[in-house]
Design a protein around this motif. Structure first.
Motif, PDB file in Angstrom:
ATOM      1  N   GLU A 103      81.879 -57.299 -14.385  1.00  0.00           N
ATOM      2  CA  GLU A 103      81.906 -56.475 -13.173  1.00  0.00           C
ATOM      3  C   GLU A 103      80.975 -55.299 -13.386  1.00  0.00           C
ATOM      4  O   GLU A 103      81.136 -54.528 -14.336  1.00  0.00           O
ATOM      5  CB  GLU A 103      83.339 -55.988 -12.915  1.00  0.00           C
ATOM      6  CG  GLU A 103      83.487 -55.319 -11.570  1.00  0.00           C
ATOM      7  CD  GLU A 103      84.353 -54.076 -11.629  1.00  0.00           C
ATOM      8  OE1 GLU A 103      85.544 -54.177 -11.359  1.00  0.00           O
ATOM      9  OE2 GLU A 103      83.803 -53.001 -11.946  1.00  0.00           O
TER      10      GLU A 103
ATOM     11  N   SER B 158      78.706 -51.908  -8.600  1.00  0.00           N
ATOM     12  CA  SER B 158      79.845 -51.334  -7.865  1.00  0.00           C
ATOM     13  C   SER B 158      79.624 -49.964  -7.223  1.00  0.00           C
ATOM     14  O   SER B 158      80.374 -49.025  -7.475  1.00  0.00           O
ATOM     15  CB  SER B 158      81.080 -51.267  -8.791  1.00  0.00           C
ATOM     16  OG  SER B 158      81.306 -52.502  -9.385  1.00  0.00           O
TER      17      SER B 158
ATOM     18  N   ASN C  46      79.404 -47.329  -3.822  1.00  0.00           N
ATOM     19  CA  ASN C  46      80.352 -47.106  -2.727  1.00  0.00           C
ATOM     20  C   ASN C  46      79.634 -47.087  -1.390  1.00  0.00           C
ATOM     21  O   ASN C  46      78.588 -46.457  -1.255  1.00  0.00           O
ATOM     22  CB  ASN C  46      81.066 -45.780  -2.943  1.00  0.00           C
ATOM     23  CG  ASN C  46      81.770 -45.747  -4.279  1.00  0.00           C
ATOM     24  OD1 ASN C  46      82.468 -46.691  -4.638  1.00  0.00           O
ATOM     25  ND2 ASN C  46      81.552 -44.696  -5.044  1.00  0.00           N
TER      26      ASN C  46
ATOM     27  N   HIS D  31      74.883 -45.862 -11.138  1.00  0.00           N
ATOM     28  CA  HIS D  31      75.083 -47.221 -10.608  1.00  0.00           C
ATOM     29  C   HIS D  31      73.914 -48.120 -11.009  1.00  0.00           C
ATOM     30  O   HIS D  31      74.101 -49.305 -11.260  1.00  0.00           O
ATOM     31  CB  HIS D  31      75.218 -47.192  -9.080  1.00  0.00           C
ATOM     32  CG  HIS D  31      76.499 -46.564  -8.609  1.00  0.00           C
ATOM     33  ND1 HIS D  31      76.531 -45.488  -7.753  1.00  0.00           N
ATOM     34  CD2 HIS D  31      77.796 -46.864  -8.876  1.00  0.00           C
ATOM     35  CE1 HIS D  31      77.798 -45.150  -7.513  1.00  0.00           C
ATOM     36  NE2 HIS D  31      78.576 -45.966  -8.177  1.00  0.00           N
TER      37      HIS D  31
ATOM     38  N   HIS E  28      82.158 -54.770  -7.488  1.00  0.00           N
ATOM     39  CA  HIS E  28      83.416 -54.204  -6.979  1.00  0.00           C
ATOM     40  C   HIS E  28      83.065 -52.965  -6.145  1.00  0.00           C
ATOM     41  O   HIS E  28      83.346 -51.833  -6.523  1.00  0.00           O
ATOM     42  CB  HIS E  28      84.283 -53.828  -8.185  1.00  0.00           C
ATOM     43  CG  HIS E  28      85.693 -53.426  -7.876  1.00  0.00           C
ATOM     44  ND1 HIS E  28      86.719 -54.322  -7.737  1.00  0.00           N
ATOM     45  CD2 HIS E  28      86.257 -52.217  -7.712  1.00  0.00           C
ATOM     46  CE1 HIS E  28      87.856 -53.682  -7.503  1.00  0.00           C
ATOM     47  NE2 HIS E  28      87.602 -52.387  -7.474  1.00  0.00           N
TER      48      HIS E  28
ATOM     49  N   TYR F  44      92.964 -46.048  -5.810  1.00  0.00           N
ATOM     50  CA  TYR F  44      92.007 -46.710  -6.706  1.00  0.00           C
ATOM     51  C   TYR F  44      92.723 -47.541  -7.777  1.00  0.00           C
ATOM     52  O   TYR F  44      92.368 -48.687  -8.040  1.00  0.00           O
ATOM     53  CB  TYR F  44      91.174 -45.589  -7.358  1.00  0.00           C
ATOM     54  CG  TYR F  44      89.915 -46.011  -8.059  1.00  0.00           C
ATOM     55  CD1 TYR F  44      88.931 -46.744  -7.391  1.00  0.00           C
ATOM     56  CD2 TYR F  44      89.688 -45.644  -9.388  1.00  0.00           C
ATOM     57  CE1 TYR F  44      87.759 -47.093  -8.041  1.00  0.00           C
ATOM     58  CE2 TYR F  44      88.516 -45.991 -10.030  1.00  0.00           C
ATOM     59  CZ  TYR F  44      87.549 -46.716  -9.365  1.00  0.00           C
ATOM     60  OH  TYR F  44      86.389 -47.051 -10.021  1.00  0.00           O
TER      61      TYR F  44
ATOM     62  N   ASP G 100      92.814 -51.588  -8.593  1.00  0.00           N
ATOM     63  CA  ASP G 100      92.418 -52.141  -9.881  1.00  0.00           C
ATOM     64  C   ASP G 100      93.515 -52.971 -10.528  1.00  0.00           C
ATOM     65  O   ASP G 100      93.231 -53.957 -11.220  1.00  0.00           O
ATOM     66  CB  ASP G 100      91.930 -51.031 -10.826  1.00  0.00           C
ATOM     67  CG  ASP G 100      90.415 -50.909 -10.753  1.00  0.00           C
ATOM     68  OD1 ASP G 100      89.757 -51.964 -10.652  1.00  0.00           O
ATOM     69  OD2 ASP G 100      89.891 -49.781 -10.765  1.00  0.00           O
TER      70      ASP G 100
ATOM     71  N   GLN H   3      85.195 -42.873 -16.436  1.00  0.00           N
ATOM     72  CA  GLN H   3      86.322 -43.650 -15.903  1.00  0.00           C
ATOM     73  C   GLN H   3      87.124 -44.349 -17.000  1.00  0.00           C
ATOM     74  O   GLN H   3      88.003 -45.158 -16.724  1.00  0.00           O
ATOM     75  CB  GLN H   3      85.811 -44.699 -14.906  1.00  0.00           C
ATOM     76  CG  GLN H   3      85.065 -44.070 -13.756  1.00  0.00           C
ATOM     77  CD  GLN H   3      84.947 -45.026 -12.564  1.00  0.00           C
ATOM     78  OE1 GLN H   3      85.826 -45.819 -12.285  1.00  0.00           O
ATOM     79  NE2 GLN H   3      83.839 -44.910 -11.852  1.00  0.00           N
TER      80      GLN H   3
END
Ligand code: ARG
Length: 578
Positions: free
Chosen positions: A122, A125, A127, A136, A162, A317, A321, A345
């Motif tokens: 993944e 992702s 936004n 990103h 994602h 969030y 997940d 994160q």
């Protein structure tokens, strides 16, 4: 085929079992590693010290017994060093055969997994409508590289994007656009990501300042969540605008990815929380449904909650997940899941993984789950990199500027104009990717066009150029490569030739290590060393017109194939001429 490390492990394990039949299977497994210092040999077996405690013998005697029991003849020399290390120097004949075998192996000496495993990678992702940042892009480059690695190693890979395509921000954006850009929302007027982000910023401002607007936005969220058709339609239009902007970047970077955004998991959020409650993991705290996990505490040492449902009933969030992780294991049947985001994160992911483990959704000894945390991309001022205007759609300019600069450099060097465009793109995009991949991923790295576009040192151009050079050598001789591949044999003699051959045969080991540690810089380091070893070989050993021409051309062929394949795993394209 097996890696050298694996075959030596096999040979030594067998010798250990012959010398000490009383050992169990696990005890008798040999421990092998590459020699860290070239002067000592190529590989070392470190088992004697461990075994000496079990068989109650002096480690040097144990080492001696292992050497005696070896039946495979691969070594020129095996030395017992220090307390009982076994240093192995492979014989040139053995190595020659090993390098020859690479030429008929599509995996170039890498070992496929014992069973076909499913790996989810993944990455990227971004936004919808929110800031798309360099982080990103970094996740995109590194994620694509890891996905390519597992694809090459014959895993079943699912690449997932994602994207953040759901949440309260849509209420405010839709409300604002209904009032200021109704034709866009109805699909009548096309627009750009740039303008969308402008509306997002404006909407945020009004939202923070005007309580009436805030109320209208909150109602809109409720309407969207309950599936009101006009709200859904507006949401889809907004997502499509963003999607087009993202796709432009993926196209330029030559990255494939499947979109499965947060909204995909909406239907499962309720049941996810219910199941966690049923399992007794949920505690009510200030009206919010929380999970507390051992080992996770806040700054003052108080237990840190992971909120899965807010006091107003909304999901967040973490809920998404949890639902996503459950889906990936239960439905996708993943054997391994890799999440690639900024390192900030990390805590979130570690809590999600721990909670899922506690819920019994996966067994960590069977399914491996990693969060791959990335350092920041810094500008020349040492601060987080922002594009000149500070606006985010301009991220694409960051990429095109690299291509422009590459074009200028090539023009100055008098490059063939007919090929200039393609070359500039290969070099420009390659330079950006390589700079990212060659820095240890958890470290911050400083973005510098000048550095990444250098022709010397550990850069994309240096490697691309090495590849061109090897092809040039092959082109210059009149030899027929197809025939050589059928008929000629490799015979490594000169030390530089042996060093190159050994390094080539270690491609598989490098990939294996990379798959374990998820560090793309292992591969960039390997390829840089390959280019250097090739240059040394070419300096020391004549190819064209020499007695050893056939053998050396085959060595060039192996080097070219591995270099090209390695670059391909990094996501870099190659060219035949420059
Ligand atoms: N959209 C998030 C961001 O921009 C990254 C998503 C990471 N993946 C996840 N499964 N939470 O920060």
């Amino acid at each position: 085929m097996q890696t050298l490390l694996q075959s030596l492990e096999g040979a030594f394990s067998q010798a250990i079992r012959t010398a000490f039949p009383e050992l169990s299977e696990a005890e008798g497994k040999a421990d092998l590693a590459q020699c860290q210092q070239e002067g000592f040999g190529h590989y070392q077996c470190n088992s004697a010290m461990r075994l000496s405690k079990i068989v109650k013998k002096n480690p040097r005697d144990v080492a001696q017994a292992i050497v005696h029991a070896l039946t495979v003849h691969f070594a020129e020399k095996i030395e017992i060093a220090g307390p009982g290390f076994l240093n192995v120097t492979l014989s040139p004949d053995f190595l020659s055969q090993e390098v020859q075998k690479l030429l008929s192996d599509p995996l170039l000496g890498a070992a496929p997994p014992p069973k076909k495993e499913k790996v989810i990678v993944e990455f990227s992702s971004p936004n919808i409508a929110k800031e798309l940042h360099v982080g990103h892009i970094r996740s995109t480059i590194i994620g694509d590289c890891l996905a390519r690695l597992f694809e090459f190693l014959c895993y079943d890979v699912l690449r997932l994007n994602h994207i953040g395509d759901w949440g309260t921000q849509f209420g405010m954006l839709i409300t604002y656009m209904k009032e200021h850009a109704p034709d866009v929302l109805s699909g009548k007027e096309p627009t750009s990501l740039d303008r969308l982000m402008g509306w997002y910023r404006a909407a945020k401002k009004v939202f923070d300042e005007d309580p009436e607007f805030k109320k209208r936005s909150q109602l809109e969220v409720v309407r969207l969540q309950s599936g009101a058709s006009d709200a859904m339609h507006a949401w889809k239009i907004i997502c499509d605008i963003s999607r087009k902007g993202f796709q432009e970047i993926y196209d330029l970077l030559n990255v494939r990815i499947e979109e499965r955004g947060e909204s995909f998991y909406n239907p499962f959020l309720k049941e996810t929380v219910e199941e966690l409650e049923r399992l007794g993991l949920v505690v009510l705290s200030d009206g919010a449904k929380c999970i507390f996990l051992d080992g996770f505490t806040g700054q003052g040492g108080q237990p840190l909650p992971m909120i899965v449902q807010k006091s107003d009933g909304g999901y967040n969030y973490a809920t998404t997940d949890m639902a996503a992780l459950h889906y990936r294991i239960a439905v996708d049947k993943a054997d391994r899941i890799i999440y690639i985001t900024d390192i900030g994160q990390q805590l979130h992911f570690h809590m999600v993984f721990k909670a899922a483990e506690k819920a019994g959704w996966y067994d960590p000894s069977r399914v491996r789950i990693d969060h791959v945390g990335l350092g920041l991309v810094l500008g020349a001022d040492g601060k987080k990199l922002k594009t000149r205007s500070g606006e985010t759609e301009k991220l694409i300019d960051l990429l095109t500027e690299a291509v422009d600069r590459a074009r200028t450099i090539l023009e100055e060097r008098g490059s063939d104009p007919s090929n200039l465009e393609q070359l500039a793109r290969v070099i420009g995009i390659g330079a950006i990717k390589y700079a990212d991949l060659s820095t240890h991923r958890s470290k911050d790295y400083t973005f510098s066009y000048d550095r990444m576009l250098r022709f010397e040192g550990n850069t994309a151009v240096f490697l691309l150029y090495a590849y061109v050079r090897i092809n040039g050598i092959k082109r210059k001789t009149s030899a027929d490569m197809e025939r050589l591949l059928q008929e000629a044999t490799i015979s490594l003699q000169h030390p530089s030739e042996i060093a190159l051959g050994l390094h080539l045969r270690r491609f598989g080991e490098t990939l294996e290590l990379m798959a374990k540690e998820l560090l793309p810089n292992r591969l960039t380091d390997y390829l840089y060393e390959l280019a250097e070893k090739f240059n040394a070989f070419f300096r020391d050993c004549r190819v064209e017109g020499s007695l050893e021409e056939a053998s050396r051309l085959l060595l060039c062929e192996a080097a070219a194939r591995i270099l090209k394949q390695g670059l391909e795993i990094l996501g870099l394209q190659t060219v035949d001429r420059m």
